[in-house]
Design an enzyme around this catalytic site. Structure first.
Site, mmCIF file in Angstrom:
data_model
loop_
_atom_site.group_PDB
_atom_site.id
_atom_site.type_symbol
_atom_site.label_atom_id
_atom_site.label_comp_id
_atom_site.label_asym_id
_atom_site.label_seq_id
_atom_site.Cartn_x
_atom_site.Cartn_y
_atom_site.Cartn_z
ATOM 1 N N LYS A 17 0.839 -1.189 0.000
ATOM 2 C CA LYS A 17 0.000 0.000 0.000
ATOM 3 C C LYS A 17 0.875 1.240 0.000
ATOM 4 C CE LYS A 17 -2.912 1.680 3.329
ATOM 5 N NZ LYS A 17 -4.068 1.581 4.243
ATOM 6 N N LYS B 125 1.571 4.886 0.665
ATOM 7 C CA LYS B 125 1.051 6.009 1.423
ATOM 8 C C LYS B 125 1.292 7.245 0.563
ATOM 9 C CE LYS B 125 -0.428 5.801 5.089
ATOM 10 N NZ LYS B 125 -1.860 5.540 5.467
ATOM 11 N N ASP C 101 -3.242 4.754 -0.480
ATOM 12 C CA ASP C 101 -4.016 5.462 0.544
ATOM 13 C C ASP C 101 -3.584 6.923 0.539
ATOM 14 O OD1 ASP C 101 -5.429 6.346 2.724
ATOM 15 O OD2 ASP C 101 -4.357 5.122 4.198
ATOM 16 N N GLU D 77 -7.782 4.031 -1.488
ATOM 17 C CA GLU D 77 -8.297 4.269 -0.140
ATOM 18 C C GLU D 77 -8.381 5.761 0.141
ATOM 19 O OE1 GLU D 77 -6.303 2.075 2.926
ATOM 20 O OE2 GLU D 77 -6.970 3.414 4.511
ATOM 21 N N ASP E 235 -11.835 4.716 4.969
ATOM 22 C CA ASP E 235 -11.194 4.579 6.285
ATOM 23 C C ASP E 235 -11.664 5.721 7.188
ATOM 24 O OD1 ASP E 235 -9.527 4.263 8.440
ATOM 25 O OD2 ASP E 235 -7.648 4.510 7.351
ATOM 26 N N LYS F 141 -10.817 -0.294 12.290
ATOM 27 C CA LYS F 141 -9.708 -0.010 13.208
ATOM 28 C C LYS F 141 -10.275 0.105 14.611
ATOM 29 C CE LYS F 141 -6.810 2.506 9.893
ATOM 30 N NZ LYS F 141 -6.308 3.831 9.469
ATOM 31 N N GLU G 136 -3.644 -4.986 7.114
ATOM 32 C CA GLU G 136 -2.315 -4.343 7.159
ATOM 33 C C GLU G 136 -1.797 -4.194 8.582
ATOM 34 O OE1 GLU G 136 -3.718 -0.741 5.175
ATOM 35 O OE2 GLU G 136 -3.744 0.223 7.134
HETATM 36 MN MN MN Z 1 -6.088 4.785 5.756
#
Ligand code: MN
Length: 400
Positions: free
Chosen positions: A184, A186, A215, A241, A266, A290, A344
């Site tokens: 992923k 960032k 993301d 994301e 998210d 989360k 993740e």
């Molecule tokens: Mn995220």
């Protein structure tokens, strides 16, 4: 009617003796752990991860451990290690002392009634209470949540340095070591043009033997998103994301309808009410869970059930909790049915030093569930002494 009730009562076994676990003390300790490499987020770069450990002791001598982790400070959710410690020490602890750790619904409601928000702090406390329950009942936490449906989680690794050449090398090394084949990116800390070029370079290099996701942590507006995402899809991007701000569900729904890869939400889904709105507006078609953002394992499980009821599959997100938190996340994750893109929980590999006796078990591209009682993870007291922020001396020279 009376007779019938009486007959039922006669058949039932007598009430078992109560297993009350009265909370006697709560201690919070901030720990600073160095990372193996710099981790860049949309808002900042980090070289260490600060975590609050929460030790809840009962009158019977059971100790439950909780962990509250932020992604390197308050940029994501407004809470920081220092505020988490303060809220627990001054405002939340007095609400729990003398109470039964088994009355988790009542205790969460009591905390919500007296302290608005502060979900990261509440999530760490709930984790400790569940650990106590598991230990008192001699069961893993997943058995308190409906039982397990999986033993491992396919793991995504963050590519977060911003240098595409280095990121491709890092990914190839991970693939060769059979650690990760899901990555992923960032994004959001470079200007959009540079960032999209970087993502396309990485995706093209790896698309045939790895799954590449991105993301953006809310850093793009709708216009930027609508030119950037199709370009990245052309280069092989498999999932996008949260490119846009969490509140903009209308724009999120337009993106979801326009693309043929999953749009993972998210920041947009923290509470049950967020989940309801996303389901109503078709804002996304994959939801990142989360524990921290939703105020605990049980509320996260509720959000997961709501998503599944709406036909939206799940993704196991992280705030880079090191192995204790990764283990706690796995207790929840073990009970989740529909995780088509894995998750993740990589914090255990990103920290250069860990404070658990047994590290999280990563192998063959997956994180494996640790079997044991409660959260099934133990803090090493010597390491806790070495890395606590208020330590009297350091046995570690931090080079960075
Ligand atoms: Mn995220």
């Amino acid at each position: 009617m009376v007779l019938r009730t009486q007959k039922l009562a006669d058949r039932e076994s007598p009430l078992m003796s109560t297993t009350a676990q009265i909370i006697e003390s709560i201690e919070t300790i901030i720990v600073d752990l160095p990372l193996v490499r710099e981790q860049r987020f949309a808002a900042k770069g980090a070289r260490s991860q600060s975590i609050v450990y929460i030790f809840v002791k009962t009158r019977d001598g059971i100790e439950g451990v909780g962990e509250s982790a932020t992604p390197s400070g308050p940029w994501w959710g407004g809470e920081a290690p220092e505020t988490i410690k303060l809220m627990i020490d001054i405002y939340l602890t007095p609400l729990l002392l003398g109470e039964d750790a088994f009355n988790i619904d009542a205790l969460m409601a009591k905390m919500d009634g007296k302290v608005f928000g502060n979900n990261f702090a509440k999530a760490g406390l709930e984790m400790a209470l569940l650990d106590i329950q598991g230990k008192a009942l001699n069961q893993p936490v997943y058995n308190l949540l409906g039982g397990k449906v999986r033993d491992s989680l396919p793991m995504s690794w963050p590519l977060a340095t911003g240098d595409p050449k280095a990121e491709i090398e890092e990914a190839e090394g991970n693939i060769a070591d059979k650690l990760h084949n899901i990555f992923k990116l960032k994004m959001g800390f470079l200007d959009p043009k540079t960032d999209v070029d970087r993502a396309c370079t990485v995706a093209r290099a790896l698309r045939d033997h790895a799954s590449i996701r991105a993301d953006v942590n809310e850093r793009w507006d709708e216009e930027t998103t609508s030119w950037a995402v199709p370009r990245m899809i052309d280069a092989g991007l498999a999932l996008i994301e949260q490119p846009m701000p969490r509140w903009n569900l209308e724009a999120a729904a337009r993106l979801t309808a326009a693309i043929n890869i999953p749009h993972l939400l998210d920041e947009s889904v923290c509470t049950e009410q967020d989940m309801l709105r996303v389901a109503k507006t078709n804002a996304g078609n994959l939801v990142s869970l989360k524990i921290m953002k939703s105020g605990g394992i049980r509320r996260t499980k509720l959000i997961a059930d709501m998503a599944l009821a709406a036909g939206i599959p799940l993704y196991m997100g992280t705030f880079l909790e090191p192995s204790y938190g990764a283990g706690a996340n796995m207790q929840l994750c073990a009970t989740l049915r529909d995780l088509p893109y894995g998750g993740e929980l990589a914090g255990g590999l990103l920290v250069a030093e860990d404070i658990c006796e047994t590290s999280a078990n990563y192998q063959d591209f997956e994180l494996h569930l640790q079997e044991g009682v409660g959260m099934a993870m133990k803090i090493d007291p010597d390491k806790l002494r070495a890395f606590r922020r208020d330590r009297e001396y350091s046995i570690h020279a931090f080079s960075k």
